[in-house]
Design an enzyme around this catalytic site. Structure first.
Site, PDB file in Angstrom:
ATOM      1  CB  THR A  70      -1.109   0.093   1.142  1.00 36.92           C
ATOM      2  OG1 THR A  70      -1.643  -1.177   1.134  1.00 36.92           O
ATOM      3  CG2 THR A  70      -1.684   1.343   1.508  1.00 36.92           C
ATOM      4  CG  ASN A 157      -6.485  -7.666  -5.311  1.00 40.48           C
ATOM      5  OD1 ASN A 157      -6.491  -7.044  -6.333  1.00 40.48           O
ATOM      6  ND2 ASN A 157      -7.216  -7.404  -4.190  1.00 40.48           N
ATOM      7  CD  GLN A 225      -2.469 -11.235  -4.893  1.00 39.70           C
ATOM      8  OE1 GLN A 225      -2.071 -12.535  -4.796  1.00 39.70           O
ATOM      9  NE2 GLN A 225      -3.132 -10.472  -3.606  1.00 39.70           N
ATOM     10  CB  SER A 245       2.953  -7.081  -0.431  1.00 38.44           C
ATOM     11  OG  SER A 245       2.714  -6.907   0.947  1.00 38.44           O
ATOM     12  CB  ALA A 246       7.288  -9.450   2.611  1.00 39.66           C
ATOM     13  CG  HIS A 247       1.254  -9.648   3.750  1.00 38.03           C
ATOM     14  ND1 HIS A 247       0.001 -10.036   3.728  1.00 38.03           N
ATOM     15  CD2 HIS A 247       1.281  -8.345   3.304  1.00 38.03           C
ATOM     16  CE1 HIS A 247      -0.825  -9.195   3.163  1.00 38.03           C
ATOM     17  NE2 HIS A 247       0.058  -8.024   3.044  1.00 38.03           N
ATOM     18  CB  THR A 283      14.667   2.565  12.605  1.00 36.31           C
ATOM     19  OG1 THR A 283      15.186   3.874  13.316  1.00 36.31           O
ATOM     20  CG2 THR A 283      15.618   1.511  12.769  1.00 36.31           C
ATOM     21  CB  CYS A 371     -17.398  -4.730   5.433  1.00 33.22           C
ATOM     22  SG  CYS A 371     -18.437  -4.495   6.567  1.00 33.22           S
TER      23      CYS A 371
HETATM   24  N1  PLP Z   1      -2.032  -4.613  -4.214  1.00 35.78           N
HETATM   25  C1  PLP Z   1      -2.597  -5.865  -4.341  1.00 35.78           C
HETATM   26  C2  PLP Z   1      -2.986  -6.352  -5.676  1.00 35.78           C
HETATM   27  C3  PLP Z   1      -2.887  -6.738  -3.322  1.00 35.78           C
HETATM   28  O1  PLP Z   1      -3.424  -7.808  -3.595  1.00 35.78           O
HETATM   29  C4  PLP Z   1      -2.739  -6.149  -1.797  1.00 35.78           C
HETATM   30  C5  PLP Z   1      -3.128  -6.682  -0.819  1.00 35.78           C
HETATM   31  O2  PLP Z   1      -4.205  -7.258  -0.668  1.00 35.78           O
HETATM   32  C6  PLP Z   1      -1.957  -4.723  -1.836  1.00 35.78           C
HETATM   33  C7  PLP Z   1      -1.521  -3.809  -2.943  1.00 35.78           C
HETATM   34  C8  PLP Z   1      -1.643  -4.110  -0.545  1.00 35.78           C
HETATM   35  O3  PLP Z   1      -0.624  -4.964   0.022  1.00 35.78           O
HETATM   36  P1  PLP Z   1      -0.180  -4.639   1.354  1.00 35.78           P
HETATM   37  O4  PLP Z   1      -1.094  -5.497   2.338  1.00 35.78           O
HETATM   38  O5  PLP Z   1       1.246  -4.957   1.512  1.00 35.78           O
HETATM   39  O6  PLP Z   1      -0.402  -3.143   1.863  1.00 35.78           O
END
Ligand code: PLP
Length: 429
Positions: A70, A157, A225, A245-247, A283, A371
């Protein structure tokens, strides 16, 4: 629990946890400190930067670690406009136009909405076709004399739809001469004009790419994605910025990456210390950054086998679903889809109730709805590909990952069959 929500987040890979662990206790130095502990942390970040730089094929100095994708999306978009404003001493963004799509993640859409509302930026939102794919012709048709940025995601996504980024980027670059002529005739064009040196076929093969790419529009792609499955080489894609994004790749939450062709193109949106070349003060999350790089290394090693395995499991899931609910439809197209996402419209079935029943049976899926203030709004992505509100509210997103097993799919289908039977019976009574 059977977890089928990998597009939302992924569990940490055990080897990622192992790589991160020392940075929580023994190697706790601040990378800005000059002493040995600080240098150790700094070197760890440097190593991670190298891994991400190789992946995006940019120099190490063009990788910026952030707190989320984000934030990376915000940094690319806001950072570019901030830089244009500062360089050209503009008070607002009224002179500029940007292009994005209706299927972007909220971190892109809301950023553009904000710049539209508060800075006067003009934005065109391109609609995808029924498959969820945006055409390069529609992007090109929307380009105006003052278009400075095109932001388009690689993999959606919600539907998994793959966008033809390289084709879009190439078409934009082929347009450069036309754009240049348009701008030359426009006495109000706000930026200094750089004439394209010569017509080139691809960004990658261009010796003059530096000159060419000082020209606008620049291209940003949200690759969140896509990283797990596809090559996101900036030069091959022909883009100027990419976010990750790492997660989403079995790494930690709270770590984002922005790769830039040239970080000079943007200004920081968070100010403070000189971390991340002054583009992201604060940091560094050393353990998180180490984990993000380890996750990427693992993803790259298992890319082919993972893609094949997940593709097969998704096929099994879809054919099973079509047996237990044959009046449903796939949202988007399976031909232009990333392997891990299946968005299915269970016609006549309330998706929210279905999700709750699945959850009660220890199966985690998601609905493509946000939501908002107590009301469930139909997903903006599903609406944009032509689904009625009702069909959007009947849709469930299944997303598979590297820990999904054949048994998970079998169990899910059997539980789904029972739930659907009960829901239909309840509706009848
Ligand atoms: N962009 C896409 C296509 C995503 O699927 C997501 C997360 O769902 C994001 C951006 C945002 O990632 P983050 O959770 O690291 O902010």
């Amino acid at each position: 629990m059977i977890y089928l929500d990998y597009a939302a987040t992924t569990p940490l890979d055990k080897n990622v946890i192992k790589a991160m662990a020392p940075f929580f206790d023994k190697k706790y130095g601040n990378p800005s400190s000059i002493h040995a502990l600080g240098r150790e942390a700094k070197n760890a970040i440097l190593h991670s930067r190298k891994i991400w730089a190789n992946f995006f094929d940019v120099s190490r100095s063009n990788i910026i670690f952030t707190g989320s994708a984000t934030e990376s999306n915000n940094l690319a978009i806001r950072g570019l406009f901030r830089s244009l404003k500062l360089k050209h001493k503009f008070h607002n963004l009224e002179s500029f136009h940007a292009i994005t799509t209706l299927i972007e993640h909220k971190s892109v859409l809301e950023t553009f909405h904000d710049l539209e509302r508060n800075e006067g930026l003009k934005v065109s939102y391109i609609k995808p076709d029924q498959r969820g794919v945006v055409s390069s012709a529609n992007i090109n048709n929307a380009i105006k004399k003052n278009t400075v940025l095109v932001s388009i995601m690689y993999v959606n996504n919600e539907t998994g739809a793959i966008q033809p980024i390289a084709e879009i980027a190439k078409a934009i670059k082929d347009l450069r001469f036309k754009i240049y002529d348009l701008r030359k005739r426009d006495t109000k064009y706000p930026l200094r004009l750089v004439r394209p040196a010569k017509r080139v076929e691809t960004y990658a093969s261009s010796e003059t790419s530096d000159i060419l790419n000082t020209e606008y529009p620049l291209i940003h792609s949200d690759c969140v994605q896509a990283v797990q499955f596809y090559n996101c080489d900036l030069k091959k894609l022909g883009v100027d910025f990419a976010s990750a994004s790492a997660h989403k790749i079995y790494g930690p939450k709270g770590v984002g990456v922005l790769a830039a062709r040239d970080i000079q193109l943007i200004e920081p949106i968070i100010t403070g210390g000189w971390q991340e070349s002054g583009l992201r003060a604060g940091t560094e999350n050393v353990a998180g950054i180490v984990g993000a790089a380890k996750a990427l290394e693992i993803a790259e090693k298992s890319r082919k086998s993972g893609l094949l395995k997940i593709t097969n499991l998704k096929k099994k899931l879809l054919s099973g679903i079509m047996k237990v609910h044959d009046i449903g439809t796939v949202n988007g197209s399976q031909n232009f889809c990333a392997p891990h996402i299946l968005n299915y419209c269970f016609k006549g079935i309330d998706a929210q109730s279905l999700l709750i029943y699945l959850d009660l049976n220890q199966i985690a899926v998601s609905i493509g709805s946000a939501c908002c203030a107590g009301t469930i709004k139909p997903s903006h992505v599903l609406s944009s590909i032509g689904l009625s509100d009702q069909d959007a509210k009947n849709s469930i997103r299944f997303s598979l990952g590297k820990y999904t097993t054949e048994n998970d799919i079998k169990k899910t289908l059997s539980i789904l069959k029972n739930i659907l039977r009960k829901m239909r019976l309840k509706d009848k009574n």
